[in-house]
Design a protein around this motif. Sequence first.
Motif, short mmCIF file in Angstrom:
data_model
loop_
_atom_site.label_atom_id
_atom_site.label_comp_id
_atom_site.label_asym_id
_atom_site.label_seq_id
_atom_site.Cartn_x
_atom_site.Cartn_y
_atom_site.Cartn_z
N VAL A 1 0.94 -1.19 0.03
CA VAL A 1 0.04 0.11 0.11
C VAL A 1 0.87 1.21 0.10
N TYR A 2 0.64 2.17 -1.27
CA TYR A 2 1.53 3.43 -0.89
C TYR A 2 1.05 4.50 -0.59
N PRO A 3 1.55 5.28 0.30
CA PRO A 3 3.17 5.50 -0.02
C PRO A 3 3.90 5.11 1.08
N PHE A 4 3.55 4.19 2.06
CA PHE A 4 4.09 3.63 3.31
C PHE A 4 5.41 3.10 2.94
N GLY A 5 6.33 3.57 3.54
CA GLY A 5 7.65 3.04 3.21
C GLY A 5 8.64 3.83 2.37
N ASN A 6 7.98 4.59 1.30
CA ASN A 6 8.92 5.42 0.42
C ASN A 6 9.92 6.15 1.10
N SER A 7 11.06 6.49 0.63
CA SER A 7 12.05 7.18 0.99
C SER A 7 11.85 8.58 1.47
N GLY A 8 11.71 9.14 2.45
CA GLY A 8 11.22 10.51 3.00
C GLY A 8 9.72 10.74 3.38
#
Length: 833
Positions: free
Chosen positions: A332-339
């Motif tokens: 599930v986005y954006p969890f974990g994206n850099s920043g």
Amino acid sequence: MADELEFRISSGLKNIIGKDLITDDFIAVFELVKNSYDAHADKVSITFEDDKIIILDTGKGMSLQDIKEKWLFVAYSAKRDGEEDEEFEDLNSDYREKIKAKRYYAGAKGIGRFSCDRLGLSLVLTTKKIGENSIEQLKIDWGKFEEDSKEEFVNIKVDHDTLDKYPLLKIENGTVLEIMGLQTPWPRQKLQNLKYSLEKLINPFGSLDKKNNDPFSIDITCKREEKADLKEEFLRDRINGRIENFIFETLNVKTTQIKTIIKKDWITTILIDRGTPIYEIREQNKKYSLLEDVIFHLFFLNTSAKNNFSRQMGLQPVNFGSVFLFKNGFRVYPFGNSGDDSLGIDQRHQQKFKGRLGSRDLLGRIELFTDNSPQFKEVSSRDGGLVETEGYSQLIASFYDKCLKRLERYVVDVQWAYSIDSNLREDKESDDISVISKSVGGRYLLGDIIKKLADNKDVEILSYNKDLVNIINEKLDNIPPEVFRDLTKIADKTNDQDFKDQISQAEKKYNTLLKEKEDALRRAIEEEELRIKAQEDARKAEEARKIEEDRRKKADEARKLAEIEAKEKELQRREEEIKRKEAEQRAAEAQKAKVTAETSLKYEKDKNTYLNATRKTLSDDAEELIHSIKVSAIGIDASLEALIRKIASGLKDDAVLLEEISHIKFIVEKVMKLSKLITKSNFKADQENKKVNVVEFVSEYITTYSFAYQDKIKIEFKSTSEFITRLSLLDLSIVIDNLISNSVKANADQILIEAIVKGSQLILSFSDNGKGVAEDFVNNPNLLFQLGSKTDVEGSGIGLYSVKRKMGEMYGDVRFAGNGKQLKGATFNLIFN
């Protein structure tokens, strides 16, 4: 009777649920891959050609009826209705078991198919259903839906054919999507980023209970990138090949990790430090009624783990991501994206920097399994996370309370406890737990963590590392007494009678050792008391001796008394001498104050004398122009002197002589212009305000004018900026002339002018190496700019007054910066706004 109306649907709906909703190319690809997964495909291949993307899967495929009733039925989802796989109950057992094993679906909104619109202008869908021979094909031109928004959606036709065979579909069953007329290009870097994102699309960490671990692979093919792939050092940087993630098996034994499993009734937590189990606990699920199938798995990245990650992956962990969220096996986005800080980890870390972990210290995932419960739905934009419901709030709260905080407690209270044991600083570089196991302080703190778990009546300790907790085999004199109580609580909580007996025996030894220490201390105290008594007796004997000696010395006291009286008289004399000197000093200060007052009176008298002599007939402007004419005349005189000296020296160069004469003519013309202005009734009108680059004008003016003083003074101008404003060039010339004239009068032979732009202001720093401003003006710089105040015997007192007035008329100011600031003489700052 009221009429019944009905909705109409514009063809513009295609954009709303297509490229306007799915605004990211990667998300569009992800949605199509998820559709293949939900179709029970075990393989998806994505091929990139010059102007085409081909996505082929080995799923169950679709019949013509499926296309009509499901694929072409906008926003309908058989997965959401629970009817997706009912028709396969009679299929062969292998496929039936495969469908049965897949309990959850990745999507359930019925709009993922419109991701094709995001990627390209047209689509060819070719599909063959399991158990059927015919091949169904759709050809869709998305542009038809955009020609006229007044056209109804259902009236836009889609071409259909039934085929016997198709070159791209050679498998028994499956679907192939050919997306053509690509909306955006796909260069190598974008393809690499897609691959990196696909690595994290399907949970790469593995699952503790092996849910959704059925085979599913993704392959990327792009022939134009095959040669470039051969130059890549790391396998993950190559475009062509299978999507894989291979780092976490290594991290499992190289770093500290915590796993929390939430079921309907129980919550289990396991803490492991670099392959060594620390504890496993269980507690009832009392607070999170909406969570029935959740897994948290967090890795703490110390220095060693970060270096290991970078060596194997070819990038730093912070650029890989942090804590990912997977729903039913898909990210599930954006969890974990850099920043990204959707979980609020970094915001919380900033509030207590040294006591909490930030996203740079963590790697892991939250894994959620749900039958498309309304508590855990993704927002429609597909990259905005989950809808914030009560279930979502419970998910985040349990992540902090049952997982992250317990990991922080171990890392901060044990691994980072440098104040307890400085040797623990070496732990961040270690691949194993040896530093902690050899540290009495570290083992004691670890035991304190287990003890606090034992104090919690709701927590059941299933197992813990007794070898690390048990420090009673260490030197007993290094152990605080409360350790035995803490270890006894742990033994009672785990019903470990053998451990309890060991603790009891060790405590007896400790008490014996403690008693021996107390006896030794008591003996030491008794010996110290005897020593003190002996010292007291010796002291009394010494006092008796001194009394006797004092009796013998009484005769000397009378003599000493006389000496004291004489010293007192001498002291009195010295005090009177000090008072006399103080009186003299006060008189000197009074005389100095008198001189200062007389000086101020003198300057005020000079000022009034000048004012009385000039203000009767001339205005301020006329006075300033006359003063400027005087300064210019001095320049003419200096130039003529220089010209005479050159002629007298025998100089015959006509060009040089003409140049000197032209300079003199320049000043003469200036004097004539100033004279004409004085004869006019309103010469202020001739002072036009123009848009001027002040820095450029001053530079050119100095270059043209400085020849008049070239034998007396050198003028240097410095600037790297420009400053444009509206002002009178005549007024600015008068200001510069007056300052140069004052420097010459101050016996200066060098002037430095430096232009500095600060925001909306220009500061012209005007310094010379002359004798500077008199001390009286330094102490009261406001006197410098008053009419009639003279800084030298030759001056009239109008120069700096004119400068102050002209700068005010140009909406600026002039300030005395002091002596010796740049050169040894005075420095004035001209400020332009």
